[in-house]
Design a protein around this motif. Structure first.
Motif, PDB file in Angstrom:
ATOM      1  N   ILE A 219       0.762  -1.307   0.057  1.00  0.00           N
ATOM      2  CA  ILE A 219      -0.080   0.060  -0.042  1.00  0.00           C
ATOM      3  C   ILE A 219       0.874   1.255   0.035  1.00  0.00           C
ATOM      4  O   ILE A 219       0.636   2.213  -0.569  1.00  0.00           O
ATOM      5  CB  ILE A 219      -1.064  -0.058   1.157  1.00  0.00           C
ATOM      6  N   VAL A 220       2.258   1.233   0.651  1.00  0.00           N
ATOM      7  CA  VAL A 220       2.865   2.416   0.637  1.00  0.00           C
ATOM      8  C   VAL A 220       3.595   2.444  -0.543  1.00  0.00           C
ATOM      9  O   VAL A 220       4.001   3.528  -1.305  1.00  0.00           O
ATOM     10  CB  VAL A 220       3.831   2.166   1.730  1.00  0.00           C
ATOM     11  N   SER A 221       3.904   1.410  -1.560  1.00  0.00           N
ATOM     12  CA  SER A 221       4.577   1.313  -2.732  1.00  0.00           C
ATOM     13  C   SER A 221       3.454   2.107  -3.607  1.00  0.00           C
ATOM     14  O   SER A 221       4.059   2.717  -4.494  1.00  0.00           O
ATOM     15  CB  SER A 221       4.848  -0.060  -3.378  1.00  0.00           C
ATOM     16  N   LYS A 222       2.159   2.027  -3.370  1.00  0.00           N
ATOM     17  CA  LYS A 222       0.994   2.699  -4.382  1.00  0.00           C
ATOM     18  C   LYS A 222       1.147   3.958  -4.111  1.00  0.00           C
ATOM     19  O   LYS A 222       1.136   4.823  -5.091  1.00  0.00           O
ATOM     20  CB  LYS A 222      -0.105   2.237  -4.108  1.00  0.00           C
ATOM     21  N   MET A 223       1.783   4.434  -2.906  1.00  0.00           N
ATOM     22  CA  MET A 223       1.562   5.940  -2.691  1.00  0.00           C
ATOM     23  C   MET A 223       2.938   6.397  -3.330  1.00  0.00           C
ATOM     24  O   MET A 223       2.962   7.513  -3.743  1.00  0.00           O
ATOM     25  CB  MET A 223       1.790   6.140  -1.081  1.00  0.00           C
ATOM     26  N   VAL A 224       4.179   5.695  -3.304  1.00  0.00           N
ATOM     27  CA  VAL A 224       5.316   6.015  -3.934  1.00  0.00           C
ATOM     28  C   VAL A 224       5.197   6.201  -5.328  1.00  0.00           C
ATOM     29  O   VAL A 224       5.471   7.179  -6.175  1.00  0.00           O
ATOM     30  CB  VAL A 224       6.395   5.047  -3.730  1.00  0.00           C
ATOM     31  N   GLU A 225       4.438   5.358  -6.054  1.00  0.00           N
ATOM     32  CA  GLU A 225       3.999   5.342  -7.346  1.00  0.00           C
ATOM     33  C   GLU A 225       3.234   6.435  -8.025  1.00  0.00           C
ATOM     34  O   GLU A 225       3.345   6.919  -9.017  1.00  0.00           O
ATOM     35  CB  GLU A 225       3.286   3.833  -7.749  1.00  0.00           C
ATOM     36  N   GLY A 232       9.089  12.817  -3.043  1.00  0.00           N
ATOM     37  CA  GLY A 232       9.186  14.172  -2.802  1.00  0.00           C
ATOM     38  C   GLY A 232       8.120  14.774  -2.194  1.00  0.00           C
ATOM     39  O   GLY A 232       8.040  15.958  -2.033  1.00  0.00           O
ATOM     40  N   TYR A 233       6.942  13.927  -2.207  1.00  0.00           N
ATOM     41  CA  TYR A 233       5.761  14.766  -1.800  1.00  0.00           C
ATOM     42  C   TYR A 233       5.638  15.468  -0.505  1.00  0.00           C
ATOM     43  O   TYR A 233       6.261  14.937   0.569  1.00  0.00           O
ATOM     44  CB  TYR A 233       4.784  13.331  -1.562  1.00  0.00           C
ATOM     45  N   PHE A 259       8.697   9.099   2.882  1.00  0.00           N
ATOM     46  CA  PHE A 259       8.381  10.732   2.425  1.00  0.00           C
ATOM     47  C   PHE A 259       8.909  11.501   3.412  1.00  0.00           C
ATOM     48  O   PHE A 259       8.154  12.199   4.302  1.00  0.00           O
ATOM     49  CB  PHE A 259       6.893  10.672   2.110  1.00  0.00           C
ATOM     50  N   PRO A 260      10.059  12.138   3.218  1.00  0.00           N
ATOM     51  CA  PRO A 260      10.769  12.914   4.315  1.00  0.00           C
ATOM     52  C   PRO A 260      10.067  14.182   4.405  1.00  0.00           C
ATOM     53  O   PRO A 260      10.369  15.225   5.355  1.00  0.00           O
ATOM     54  CB  PRO A 260      12.274  12.713   3.828  1.00  0.00           C
ATOM     55  N   PHE A 289      -2.606  13.248  -2.091  1.00  0.00           N
ATOM     56  CA  PHE A 289      -2.763  13.666  -3.363  1.00  0.00           C
ATOM     57  C   PHE A 289      -1.446  13.129  -4.420  1.00  0.00           C
ATOM     58  O   PHE A 289      -0.407  13.241  -4.167  1.00  0.00           O
ATOM     59  CB  PHE A 289      -2.540  15.387  -3.333  1.00  0.00           C
ATOM     60  N   GLY A 290      -2.068  13.067  -5.612  1.00  0.00           N
ATOM     61  CA  GLY A 290      -1.029  12.589  -6.630  1.00  0.00           C
ATOM     62  C   GLY A 290      -1.561  12.860  -7.949  1.00  0.00           C
ATOM     63  O   GLY A 290      -2.473  13.928  -8.209  1.00  0.00           O
ATOM     64  N   SER A 291      -1.225  11.934  -9.074  1.00  0.00           N
ATOM     65  CA  SER A 291      -1.618  12.192 -10.253  1.00  0.00           C
ATOM     66  C   SER A 291      -3.196  11.969 -10.333  1.00  0.00           C
ATOM     67  O   SER A 291      -3.611  11.358  -9.591  1.00  0.00           O
ATOM     68  CB  SER A 291      -0.881  11.224 -11.312  1.00  0.00           C
TER      69      SER A 291
END
Length: 295
Positions: A219-225, A232-233, A259-260, A289-291
């Motif tokens: 689930i965290v990898s989906k946020m990275v993606e 850099g979010y 996500f630092p 928030f993302g694409s």
């Protein structure tokens, strides 16, 4: 600039204190347990931990959306006070509240022709809906007019990503999202389905992940993606959980490490009684928030 009200529903799944701090008005959905009706009032009538314990004990929940008359009664005091209204609804992909609110808005416009009342389908749910409302409050506070804020919400609502997993499939079977055979097979293999909300606001099963440990990483990898600017979010991240706080904290810890530049700590909320009546206990959700969502 004319004063306006920014409004949502209790299904935004952020606390009453948070809503008050952002000057966000809200209207309550309803739920019932064993045929007894209650307001979905952000845990005031029945605390969330008690609600989920009752579900575990076998009590039968159901939900009902806000009807037109309730919306009229909610909107009218604002209109009578000469205030315009921007109201966001739970996704039409999982609820009919948007249609009810639109019907009520038409009645209010007839009674108060000078009132600008704008009803928006958020295409969002739970604290994803809450994240959208918090961001909208930022835009309002930055000075956007009623019309400008409506345009901003419409342009940005599909940028809110929703990812869910559950370690208890009981209520997904009851809701028809997963078959009994799949749930039984999944239980034997320790499968935790990973789901998201699509561009039409529907909750869609996406992946079958074996073991809770792996689904937390996925689930965290989906946020990275998908997050804006990747790792850099720098926006906010909300989560909600259905009486499985340790699982949510495990996800939040991994998000904060990945996500630092995050805007503050991950905010963990409860999945409220309306959404929780359908997910049951054991569900964790992640929002950011993302694409733009396109499928």
């Amino acid at each position: 600039m004319k004063e306006y009200i920014l409004s949502c529903e209790s299904t935004a799944d952020i606390s009453a204190e948070h809503l008050a701090s952002r000057n966000l008005s809200y209207i309550c959905f309803h739920f019932s347990l064993d045929g007894v009706d209650h307001p979905d009032d952000l845990g005031k009538t029945i605390p969330f931990d008690q609600f989920y314990q009752l579900l575990r004990e076998g009590h039968d929940p159901s939900t009902s959306q806000v009807n037109i008359e309730e919306y009229v009664n909610y909107f009218e005091p604002f209109a009578a006070a000469g205030k315009d209204i921007v109201h966001c609804c739970l996704s039409s992909g999982i609820s009919g509240s948007y249609n009810s609110a639109c019907g009520a808005a038409a009645i209010i416009r007839e009674r108060y022709p000078d009132c600008s009342i704008n009803v928006i389908d958020s295409l969002a749910a739970s604290a994803g809906f809450g994240l959208l409302m918090d961001a909208a409050a930022d835009q309002r506070d930055a000075g956007l007019s009623c019309e400008q804020l409506v345009a901003w919400i419409e342009a940005n609502k599909l940028r809110v990503h929703h990812w869910f997993f559950s370690s208890d499939l009981t209520f997904f079977v009851k809701g028809g999202r997963i078959s009994k055979a799949s749930a039984m097979f999944g239980g034997l293999l320790e499968i935790c389905p990973l789901m998201n909300v699509d561009f039409q606001g529907h909750l869609i099963p996406r992946f079958k992940i074996r073991t809770k440990k792996r689904v937390i990483k996925e689930i965290v990898s989906k946020m990275v993606e998908n997050a804006q600017d990747g790792t850099g979010y720098s926006g906010k991240c909300y989560m909600s959980q259905a009486d499985c706080l340790e699982d949510a904290r495990a996800v939040a810890s991994l998000v904060e490490a990945s996500f630092p530049n995050l805007n503050g700590k991950v905010e963990i909320n409860w999945i409220g009684t309306t959404i929780g009546a359908h997910t049951g206990p054991g569900t964790v959700a992640l929002f950011f928030f993302g694409s733009e969502r396109v499928d």
